[in-house]
Write a protein that holds these residues in place. Structure first.
Motif, PDB file in Angstrom:
ATOM      1  N   PRO A  94       0.880  -1.134  -0.204  1.00 58.07           N
ATOM      2  CA  PRO A  94      -0.021  -0.037   0.023  1.00 58.07           C
ATOM      3  C   PRO A  94       0.769   1.326   0.044  1.00 58.07           C
ATOM      4  N   GLN A  95       0.332   2.247  -0.869  1.00 60.83           N
ATOM      5  CA  GLN A  95       1.212   3.533  -0.743  1.00 60.83           C
ATOM      6  C   GLN A  95       0.294   4.618  -0.297  1.00 60.83           C
ATOM      7  N   LYS A  96       0.743   5.017   1.112  1.00 60.00           N
ATOM      8  CA  LYS A  96      -0.142   5.858   1.766  1.00 60.00           C
ATOM      9  C   LYS A  96       0.266   7.375   1.373  1.00 60.00           C
ATOM     10  N   THR A  97      -0.648   8.138   0.665  1.00 66.23           N
ATOM     11  CA  THR A  97      -0.146   9.530   0.478  1.00 66.23           C
ATOM     12  C   THR A  97      -1.545  10.546   0.634  1.00 66.23           C
ATOM     13  N   VAL A  98      -1.245  11.564   0.426  1.00 61.07           N
ATOM     14  CA  VAL A  98      -2.401  12.740   0.616  1.00 61.07           C
ATOM     15  C   VAL A  98      -3.577  12.052  -0.202  1.00 61.07           C
ATOM     16  N   TYR A 104      -9.464  13.779   5.016  1.00 63.77           N
ATOM     17  CA  TYR A 104      -9.806  15.376   4.895  1.00 63.77           C
ATOM     18  C   TYR A 104      -8.990  16.199   4.247  1.00 63.77           C
ATOM     19  N   ALA A 105      -9.466  16.992   3.409  1.00 67.42           N
ATOM     20  CA  ALA A 105      -8.829  18.183   2.544  1.00 67.42           C
ATOM     21  C   ALA A 105      -8.448  19.183   3.704  1.00 67.42           C
ATOM     22  N   THR A 106      -9.361  19.353   4.856  1.00 64.12           N
ATOM     23  CA  THR A 106      -8.932  20.505   5.988  1.00 64.12           C
ATOM     24  C   THR A 106      -7.489  19.896   6.521  1.00 64.12           C
ATOM     25  N   PHE A 135      -3.310  23.081  -5.198  1.00 65.24           N
ATOM     26  CA  PHE A 135      -2.301  22.473  -6.306  1.00 65.24           C
ATOM     27  C   PHE A 135      -2.113  20.586  -5.838  1.00 65.24           C
ATOM     28  N   VAL A 136      -1.419  20.448  -4.432  1.00 63.13           N
ATOM     29  CA  VAL A 136      -1.492  19.179  -4.027  1.00 63.13           C
ATOM     30  C   VAL A 136      -2.580  18.268  -4.394  1.00 63.13           C
ATOM     31  N   LEU A 137      -3.776  18.828  -4.141  1.00 68.72           N
ATOM     32  CA  LEU A 137      -5.144  18.028  -4.498  1.00 68.72           C
ATOM     33  C   LEU A 137      -5.171  17.917  -6.235  1.00 68.72           C
TER      34      LEU A 137
END
Lengths: 177, 398
Positions: A94-98, A104-106, A135-137
């Motif tokens: 598994p690769q855990k990223t944003v 949550y975006a918050t 930008f990251v999203l």
């Protein structure tokens, strides 16, 4: 005289109950403002402001890419990736990223404001945090390039792993002797 | 001590003798002094003692990473402050205690700020407790780490002193709606965690001292949250704010990290308690037995649920188990030292230990752990760790 004493005593008791030791100073509004970084999933705690991924791209290039790389792919063994892994959570690796894991975006906004850029945390304005978060999203395919994120729209961004967390169910392992 | 017990007359004679010796020495060849070194204002260990933490920076940036306690070379249950493990997410801040303030605000009747002097005026309490990083042994289920410093070194145990948090919260007056408390540190990343108020009122305290002196900077100087039995990360260091609220913040370190990803893709969250666990520290990986004969098997056990009730040792790869002796006092949510006398016959042997705590929780085997949580849960691994004693006396992971 008697009732006077009684009155004094009970006043003393009330004071003692309200602040048993009387230590510490009343906090001022400034004390709170100075340390007020917490943002909740509801959006509570977000300051007014706005930004788009378009605007965030330039900030990212200047202030984040050095560590997290051009497209957020990170630098293995050095800096975490900010993209990728969506759909990988049940796989062997598994690769855990944003994008794949953060519910949550918050949380992304809160974390970038309090802790990034790593070497100059809390140096971005609120608008810059909205823009670079957008930008990251966007790198994760979760918001469009021109889409404006502000204190109202940011909490409404639905993250892929929003429902990916369950409460602590331990002790979940029952061992036998 | 010896000097006090020496009768004055003998002391006088001894002094006379050494004076006479000095006079003789003046006349003849100089004799090197046999008196010891000077005293020093702050003691250090013998230069012969070299054991240190193993430091691993996770990134090229300063201060993210960990350093691990050399459990295999320590004795008893107290970790020397200079060897207490570290895990920082953005380095160790330099804080002037005179200007440090703890803010208690949010859902309280009286938002307050406290200086260190204020906090030290409250009734104090001391408690020996372990702190274990939620990520201790993160690589262990899949990797067989070779020594106990690498496999278990994010565990340490100290005597902590401070003020019970319930006293401080009463001072500010909790509102009934306050169900969570967000604890924030003054490190560069302002690391924050949401803590249920029930824990804050139970046995939490604000620690300003460790092992009798002020906290070390790496341990949160001048103030840290102490949550007995709970994962290290929640014991927020450099504590500068407690914000009382009615919901968790879902901060990065309670969502992206310190959550336990299960095989079905869901992650268990707010997995605060460190479950019962034990490990043999001697003989352990990387050490070497001098030869057949008597060897004490010793190690540590601890549980975030309470007291350790029992530790068992096996010297035949888990086929049979025998009770180890627990060193008194056995303290709740503290490490306990166990010992088991062993006569090694010089043949290859697999030794292991397992513990049971006062709630009846039995430490799982590695396979038992993996069967439920899989290989990717990462945090809170507590499986049994076997060591192989090879015929040449070397010890490796089994």
């Amino acid at each position: 005289m008697r009732s006077w004493l009684l009155l004094l005593c009970s006043a003393g008791v009330i004071a003692a109950q309200s602040q048993p030791y009387g230590f510490g100073q009343p906090a001022t509004a400034a004390d709170t403002t100075q340390k007020d970084l917490t943002v909740f999933p509801s959006g509570k705690g977000l300051p007014p402001g706005k930004g788009t991924a378009e605007q965030g791209a330039a900030i990212y290039k200047e202030k984040c890419a050095e560590c997290h790389n051009e497209k957020g792919e990170g630098r293995p063994g050095q800096y975490p990736a900010l993209v990728g892994g969506i759909g990988s959570l049940t796989s062997a690796k598994p690769q855990k990223t944003v994008g794949s894991f953060w519910p949550y975006a918050t949380t992304v906004w809160d974390y970038i404001r309090r802790a990034m850029p790593f070497d100059h945390p809390r140096s971005l304005s609120a608008d810059e945090v909205y823009a670079v978060t957008a930008f990251v999203l966007h790198l994760n395919g979760l918001v469009e390039r021109p889409q404006e994120l502000n204190e109202k729209t940011l909490p409404a961004v639905k993250m892929p792993n929003r429902d990916g967390f369950v409460a602590d169910r331990r002790p979940d392992i029952k061992s036998k002797r | 001590m010896t000097e006090e017990l020496t009768p004055p007359r003998r002391r006088f004679l001894a002094l006379g003798a050494s004076l006479a010796g000095a006079v003789v020495a003046c006349r003849k060849a100089p004799v090197p002094s046999e008196s010891g070194a000077h005293m020093r204002a702050y003691g250090e260990r013998s230069p012969h003692e070299k054991t240190v933490r193993v430091v691993r920076e996770l990134t090229k940036s300063l201060g993210t990473g960990s350093s691990r306690t050399p459990l295999g070379e320590l004795h008893g249950i107290i970790t020397p402050s200079g060897l207490h493990f570290e895990r920082h997410h953005s380095g160790v801040p330099a804080i002037d205690p005179a200007s440090h303030r703890l803010l208690v605000d949010g859902l309280v009747e009286r938002p307050l700020t406290f200086s260190l002097d204020d906090l030290k005026r409250f009734p104090s309490a001391s408690r020996v407790c372990f702190i274990e990083c939620g990520g201790n042994s993160i690589g262990e289920p899949g990797a067989n780490l070779p020594d106990v410093q690498k496999s278990h070194g994010l565990l340490s145990c100290s005597e902590w002193t401070g003020v019970p948090l319930s006293i401080v919260l009463k001072e500010a007056g909790l509102k009934p709606e306050a169900t969570w408390m967000i604890a924030e540190g003054a490190d560069a990343a302002r690391m924050s965690r949401s803590i249920p108020v029930s824990k804050a009122l139970d046995d939490a305290f604000l620690a300003y001292a460790q092992n009798g002196e002020a906290l070390r900077p790496e341990q949160g100087y001048p103030l840290r949250l102490l949550l007995p039995g709970w994962e290290g990360n929640t014991n927020v260091k450099w504590l500068h704010r407690l914000q009382l609220v009615d919901q968790p913040a879902m901060s990065a370190k309670e969502t992206a990290n310190y959550t336990d990803l299960m095989p079905d893709g869901k992650a268990q969250q707010f997995t605060f308690v460190m479950e019962a666990r034990s490990v043999i520290t001697r003989p352990s990986g990387g050490q070497k037995l001098a030869g057949p004969g008597f060897h004490e098997i010793t190690g540590l056990a601890w549980s975030g649920y309470g007291k350790i009730a029992r530790v068992e040792v096996s010297t035949d790869a888990g086929q049979t188990w025998a009770d180890a002796e627990l060193q008194a006092p056995v303290l709740s949510k503290a490490a306990v030292r166990f010992r088991y006398p062993w006569r090694w016959d010089g043949k290859e042997a697999v030794i292991a230990c397992r513990c049971t705590d006062e709630t009846g929780y039995l430490q799982p085997t590695r396979d038992g752990f993996i069967a439920v949580r899989g290989l990717n849960s990462g945090y809170h691994y507590n499986g049994i760790k076997p060591w192989r004693v090879n015929a040449d006396g070397t010890v490796t992971h089994a």
